[in-house]
Design a protein around this motif. Structure first.
Motif, short mmCIF file in Angstrom:
data_model
loop_
_atom_site.label_atom_id
_atom_site.label_comp_id
_atom_site.label_asym_id
_atom_site.label_seq_id
_atom_site.Cartn_x
_atom_site.Cartn_y
_atom_site.Cartn_z
N ARG A 1 -19.09 -13.07 17.71
CA ARG A 1 -18.64 -12.87 16.29
C ARG A 1 -19.63 -13.77 15.26
O ARG A 1 -20.15 -13.38 14.32
CB ARG A 1 -17.25 -13.21 16.02
CG ARG A 1 -16.86 -12.79 14.59
CD ARG A 1 -15.58 -13.11 14.16
NE ARG A 1 -14.54 -12.85 15.38
CZ ARG A 1 -13.57 -13.70 15.84
NH1 ARG A 1 -13.37 -14.81 15.31
NH2 ARG A 1 -12.83 -13.41 16.78
N SER A 2 -19.97 -15.11 15.61
CA SER A 2 -20.94 -15.92 14.90
C SER A 2 -22.29 -15.29 15.03
O SER A 2 -22.82 -15.37 13.86
CB SER A 2 -20.76 -17.30 15.32
OG SER A 2 -19.60 -17.83 15.23
N GLN B 1 -26.68 -12.56 12.33
CA GLN B 1 -27.84 -11.23 12.25
C GLN B 1 -27.58 -10.39 11.06
O GLN B 1 -28.53 -9.95 10.69
CB GLN B 1 -27.40 -10.47 13.57
CG GLN B 1 -28.24 -9.16 14.01
CD GLN B 1 -27.90 -8.45 15.10
OE1 GLN B 1 -27.11 -8.70 15.59
NE2 GLN B 1 -28.95 -7.56 15.60
N ASP B 2 -26.09 -10.27 10.57
CA ASP B 2 -25.87 -9.39 9.35
C ASP B 2 -26.81 -10.05 8.13
O ASP B 2 -27.15 -9.37 7.37
CB ASP B 2 -24.67 -9.17 9.33
CG ASP B 2 -23.90 -8.31 10.32
OD1 ASP B 2 -24.60 -7.69 10.97
OD2 ASP B 2 -22.61 -8.04 10.55
N ARG B 3 -26.46 -11.38 8.22
CA ARG B 3 -27.18 -12.13 7.16
C ARG B 3 -28.57 -12.39 6.96
O ARG B 3 -29.31 -12.02 6.12
CB ARG B 3 -26.72 -13.60 7.10
CG ARG B 3 -26.83 -14.47 5.83
CD ARG B 3 -26.40 -15.73 5.95
NE ARG B 3 -25.10 -16.05 6.71
CZ ARG B 3 -24.98 -17.03 7.31
NH1 ARG B 3 -25.79 -17.83 7.77
NH2 ARG B 3 -23.72 -17.07 8.06
N TRP B 4 -29.37 -12.19 8.19
CA TRP B 4 -30.61 -12.04 8.38
C TRP B 4 -31.21 -10.80 7.99
O TRP B 4 -32.17 -10.70 7.30
CB TRP B 4 -31.08 -12.52 9.50
CG TRP B 4 -31.26 -13.88 9.90
CD1 TRP B 4 -31.10 -14.95 8.78
CD2 TRP B 4 -31.37 -14.96 11.15
NE1 TRP B 4 -31.03 -16.34 9.44
CE2 TRP B 4 -31.37 -16.01 10.96
CE3 TRP B 4 -31.61 -14.21 12.28
CZ2 TRP B 4 -31.34 -17.03 11.64
CZ3 TRP B 4 -31.57 -15.25 13.42
CH2 TRP B 4 -31.53 -16.53 12.91
N SER B 5 -30.59 -9.70 8.40
CA SER B 5 -30.93 -8.31 8.12
C SER B 5 -30.70 -8.31 6.77
O SER B 5 -31.47 -7.40 6.12
CB SER B 5 -30.08 -7.47 8.92
OG SER B 5 -28.76 -7.46 8.58
N ALA B 6 -29.63 -8.50 6.14
CA ALA B 6 -29.71 -8.35 4.46
C ALA B 6 -30.57 -8.95 3.91
O ALA B 6 -31.34 -8.53 2.80
CB ALA B 6 -28.18 -8.86 4.05
N LYS B 7 -31.08 -10.19 4.47
CA LYS B 7 -32.11 -10.93 3.61
C LYS B 7 -33.39 -10.35 3.75
O LYS B 7 -34.23 -10.30 2.85
CB LYS B 7 -32.28 -12.37 4.20
CG LYS B 7 -33.27 -13.28 3.74
CD LYS B 7 -33.37 -14.63 4.22
CE LYS B 7 -34.46 -15.37 3.77
NZ LYS B 7 -34.59 -16.83 4.48
N GLU B 8 -33.85 -9.73 5.15
CA GLU B 8 -35.00 -8.80 5.27
C GLU B 8 -35.05 -7.72 4.46
O GLU B 8 -35.93 -7.29 3.90
CB GLU B 8 -35.12 -8.57 6.73
CG GLU B 8 -35.44 -9.99 7.65
CD GLU B 8 -35.54 -9.46 9.00
OE1 GLU B 8 -35.19 -8.11 9.43
OE2 GLU B 8 -35.79 -10.35 9.82
N LYS C 1 -23.20 -12.13 15.20
CA LYS C 1 -23.38 -11.03 14.54
C LYS C 1 -23.40 -11.23 13.05
O LYS C 1 -24.08 -10.76 12.49
CB LYS C 1 -21.82 -10.07 14.91
CG LYS C 1 -21.98 -8.86 14.08
CD LYS C 1 -21.17 -7.85 14.87
CE LYS C 1 -21.00 -6.67 13.84
NZ LYS C 1 -22.22 -6.27 13.28
N GLU C 2 -22.47 -12.21 12.78
CA GLU C 2 -22.52 -12.59 11.25
C GLU C 2 -23.66 -13.14 10.64
O GLU C 2 -24.24 -12.77 9.75
CB GLU C 2 -21.39 -13.93 11.21
CG GLU C 2 -21.27 -14.37 9.94
CD GLU C 2 -20.44 -15.86 9.72
OE1 GLU C 2 -20.96 -16.50 9.01
OE2 GLU C 2 -19.32 -15.69 10.66
#
Length: 155
Positions: free
Chosen positions: A135-136, A141-148, A138-139
């Motif tokens: 879960r951590s 990964q979601d933050r990095w993909s939003a930043k990219e 994924k969290e």
């Protein structure tokens, strides 16, 4: 204080203030300003004048060079954040194991059984720790993909 002494003090103060005021209102020699009035109604520097505008632009350029570009991120900050992430995941896994061990040992000693609950709850703790780690991850990964995605949108 006597009336005569008060008049002397007022005269002395007004004479000192006028001398001091004269020092402040005269522009220092060698400085080219639109006005020689330092503390008066006319400003010493006017950003609308061409020579002042050039000075301001030069100052802004020097400040920008001194600050550096905002993309200059020291490699330790990147490594530190990734190390924090790694330690967070390790701690989550170990916490799950320790909690499972504690519950299993407590139940085994309460019921006087073989270490069946210990093994069982260590397995549950491991599964809970892995689930929390995923879960951590994924969290993050979601933050990095939003930043990219935000960086790609800016370009």
């Amino acid at each position: 204080m006597a009336a005569g002494q008060g008049a002397k003090v007022n005269a002395l103060n007004s004479r000192n203030n006028s001398a001091f005021h004269g020092l402040l209102t005269r522009a220092p020699s060698g400085i080219s300003t639109p006005s020689t009035n330092f503390m008066g109604h006319i400003p010493v520097s006017d950003p609308e004048l061409p020579h002042d505008k050039a000075r301001l632009l030069d100052l802004e350029a020097r400040i920008a060079r001194a600050k550096g570009t905002p993309e200059d991120v020291h490699h330790m900050k990147k490594d530190y954040s990734q190390a924090n992430l790694a330690w967070r995941m390790v701690i989550e896994l170990v916490a799950g194991l320790v909690i499972g061990f504690g519950i299993g040992y407590g139940l085994d000693s309460l019921f006087g059984t073989l270490p069946i609950f210990l093994v069982l709850f260590i397995g549950f703790g491991f599964a809970a720790g892995v689930k929390t780690m995923l879960r951590s991850a994924k969290e993050v990964q979601d933050r990095w993909s939003a930043k990219e995605a935000a960086e790609a949108k800016e370009d």
